[in-house]
Design a protein around this motif. Structure first.
Motif, mmCIF file in Angstrom:
data_model
loop_
_atom_site.group_PDB
_atom_site.id
_atom_site.type_symbol
_atom_site.label_atom_id
_atom_site.label_comp_id
_atom_site.label_asym_id
_atom_site.label_seq_id
_atom_site.Cartn_x
_atom_site.Cartn_y
_atom_site.Cartn_z
ATOM 1 N N UNK A 195 0.704 -1.417 0.111
ATOM 2 C CA UNK A 195 0.621 -0.263 -0.160
ATOM 3 C C UNK A 195 0.730 1.179 -0.185
ATOM 4 N N UNK A 196 2.298 1.103 0.762
ATOM 5 C CA UNK A 196 2.492 2.714 0.947
ATOM 6 C C UNK A 196 3.922 2.199 -0.241
ATOM 7 N N UNK A 315 1.286 -1.421 -9.014
ATOM 8 C CA UNK A 315 1.877 -0.559 -8.993
ATOM 9 C C UNK A 315 2.047 -0.244 -10.140
ATOM 10 N N UNK A 316 2.717 -1.065 -11.248
ATOM 11 C CA UNK A 316 1.681 -0.281 -12.892
ATOM 12 C C UNK A 316 0.760 0.582 -13.296
ATOM 13 N N UNK A 317 -0.522 -0.301 -12.520
ATOM 14 C CA UNK A 317 -1.648 -0.220 -12.978
ATOM 15 C C UNK A 317 -1.355 1.567 -12.393
ATOM 16 N N UNK A 318 -1.983 1.695 -11.107
ATOM 17 C CA UNK A 318 -2.195 3.103 -10.226
ATOM 18 C C UNK A 318 -1.541 4.474 -10.743
ATOM 19 N N UNK A 344 -8.423 6.369 -2.388
ATOM 20 C CA UNK A 344 -10.308 5.663 -1.618
ATOM 21 C C UNK A 344 -9.566 3.722 -2.696
ATOM 22 N N UNK A 345 -9.954 2.951 -3.671
ATOM 23 C CA UNK A 345 -9.846 1.882 -3.634
ATOM 24 C C UNK A 345 -8.730 1.014 -2.880
ATOM 25 N N UNK A 346 -7.108 1.506 -3.042
ATOM 26 C CA UNK A 346 -5.912 1.125 -2.069
ATOM 27 C C UNK A 346 -6.461 0.633 -0.530
ATOM 28 N N UNK A 377 -3.454 -5.498 -3.227
ATOM 29 C CA UNK A 377 -3.512 -5.234 -1.694
ATOM 30 C C UNK A 377 -3.750 -6.440 -1.088
ATOM 31 N N UNK A 378 -5.203 -7.150 -1.138
ATOM 32 C CA UNK A 378 -5.822 -7.929 -0.828
ATOM 33 C C UNK A 378 -5.086 -9.601 -0.983
ATOM 34 N N UNK A 379 -4.856 -9.329 -2.017
ATOM 35 C CA UNK A 379 -4.171 -10.961 -2.678
ATOM 36 C C UNK A 379 -2.920 -11.169 -1.969
ATOM 37 N N UNK A 380 -2.263 -9.639 -1.760
ATOM 38 C CA UNK A 380 -0.605 -9.794 -0.881
ATOM 39 C C UNK A 380 -0.955 -10.723 0.988
#
Length: 436
Positions: A195-196, A315-318, A344-346, A377-380
């Protein structure tokens, strides 16, 4: 393609050659451990150490209230009650006087009403709760004794139950509470790091684009390369910088776990059998050894691979979104109205993932780790607990497809916005750029 490679190489080398990058990459894990140690010492330094004198008129609590490191009980005569209370104010060596009245006709309710704690100064909430808990335990024992139950029976009655859990999906391996705690801790750590870093490095891409746009350097660069190539080069260059840091940190973490697992184990074997004091000092070392052993039992190759893949795609997505935002505005103040769509989605994925600890395979965990906006985030967060291979494959496929689509959309915004100055971009105008 060659231009993307050159821009990526330039962006990567510019970052990794900085002394600050090298220093932070090496020192960051050490600083993190040191920070945790400092926080622990701060809590330790702020622990209360109170001395309470006890006037036990009932005779029931004498030698039953046990002192601890944080709370010391000193029993005094009931005849000294008044003088002790009168001299309490200003007595720096004494924190309070606990007065326990006589117990008449086994009336414990009356005992509670007339029990009082006279304090010299403010005492902590934890200290007060500890005194209440100690008194409650003594009264409980007395009530049980009146029922004709022996103390040995009472000890046996309070004995906890340990349930051994065998996981057939993991080759009949025992799933202990410590292993669950280690998985939960690793899950939270990986989730926060992802996330960070997505936010930190995404904002770095956005600021880099914005800086080049404001300095008009981009006009010179665009004359030699296509806007899409410039955007992808920047994103991939910063991505490699982040991956370089992760590789170094993962290597240091695995080496640290191996050292803890082998080093402390050999030390513990050499502890003399009767040296209880030395053994107690090594309790922390034993816990560290057990934690490191539990970590090494996890499927680290899978965890590392999934972590890298989802971080990379996420990371590439965001970063595509951040690059598009940087190209669409003229100053950093204007970015605030758009960055919310990326954050917000993150945040939804991160805070929603906290509920995964108790039920990693539940419907919420499944959908958060499948939907591309939250899956990085969730899968990790789920992977330390074990995730079916088909769910990982499905999540990667959806995230990859969405990332390619987002790069395409961001490229359209970037192509128009990077050369526009003085106009404040609106959502309606950006939509026209995408459609055009």
């Amino acid at each position: 393609m060659n231009n993307i490679f050159l821009i990526t190489k330039r962006e990567f080398l510019t970052q990794v050659k900085k002394k600050s990058f090298i220093i932070l990459t090496i020192l960051a894990p050490i600083l993190l451990v040191a920070f945790g140690a400092v926080i622990g010492l701060m809590f330790k330094a702020n622990e209360s150490h109170n001395v309470i004198e006890v006037v036990d008129k009932s005779g029931m609590f004498t030698n039953q209230l046990k002192s601890s490191n944080q709370l010391k009980y000193i029993f005094v005569s009931a005849a000294d009650e008044k003088s002790k209370i009168n001299n309490l104010k200003g007595n720096e060596s004494l924190d309070g006087i606990l007065v326990l009245p006589e117990l008449k006709d086994q009336n414990f309710d009356n005992l509670q009403k007339n029990t009082r704690l006279v304090i010299n100064n403010k005492i902590g909430f934890d200290t007060k709760q500890k005194i209440i808990s100690d008194i409650t335990d003594v009264i409980k024992k007395e009530k049980i004794k009146q029922l004709g139950i022996a103390e040995s029976q009472l000890i046996n009655l309070d004995k906890g139950f340990t349930l051994k859990t065998i996981n057939v999906s993991e080759n009949n391996k025992e799933d202990s509470d410590l292993a669950f705690g280690v998985k939960s801790g690793l899950s939270i750590l990986l989730m926060y790091v992802t996330f960070m870093f997505i936010i930190i490095y995404g904002v770095r891409v956005m600021r880099s684009v914005l800086e080049e746009k404001n300095n008009r350097v981009v006009e010179i660069i665009i004359s030699s390369v296509k806007p899409f190539e410039l955007m992808m080069g920047k994103i991939l260059g910063v991505t490699l910088v982040a991956l370089t840091q992760f590789v170094v940190w993962i290597t240091m973490s695995v080496i640290g776990a191996l050292v803890l697992n082998t080093g402390f184990s050999s030390i513990q074997k050499n502890i003399p059998g009767g040296n209880e004091e030395l053994a107690s000092k090594l309790d922390v070392a034993q816990i560290a050894t057990q934690v490191s052993h539990s970590l090494l039992e996890l499927n680290f190759p899978l965890i590392i691979c999934v972590f890298i893949v989802f971080f990379l795609l996420g990371y590439i997505f965001y970063s595509s979104i951040y690059a598009a935002i940087g190209s669409a505005v003229d100053n950093e103040t204007e970015t605030q109205q758009f960055t919310l769509f990326a954050i917000l989605p993150l945040m939804l994925g991160m805070y929603g993932s906290f509920s995964l600890m108790n039920n990693p395979d539940g419907p919420l965990g499944f959908w958060l780790s499948i939907i591309p906006f939250t899956s990085p985030v969730a899968m990790i967060a789920r992977i330390p607990f074990g995730v079916p291979a088909w769910q990982i494959a499905l999540s990667i496929a959806l995230l990859l497809g969405t990332t390619i689509f987002m790069i395409f959309v961001a490229g359209k915004i970037y192509r128009v916005g990077i050369l526009m100055y003085g106009n404040k971009a609106t959502l309606k105008e950006i939509w026209k750029w995408i459609k055009g």
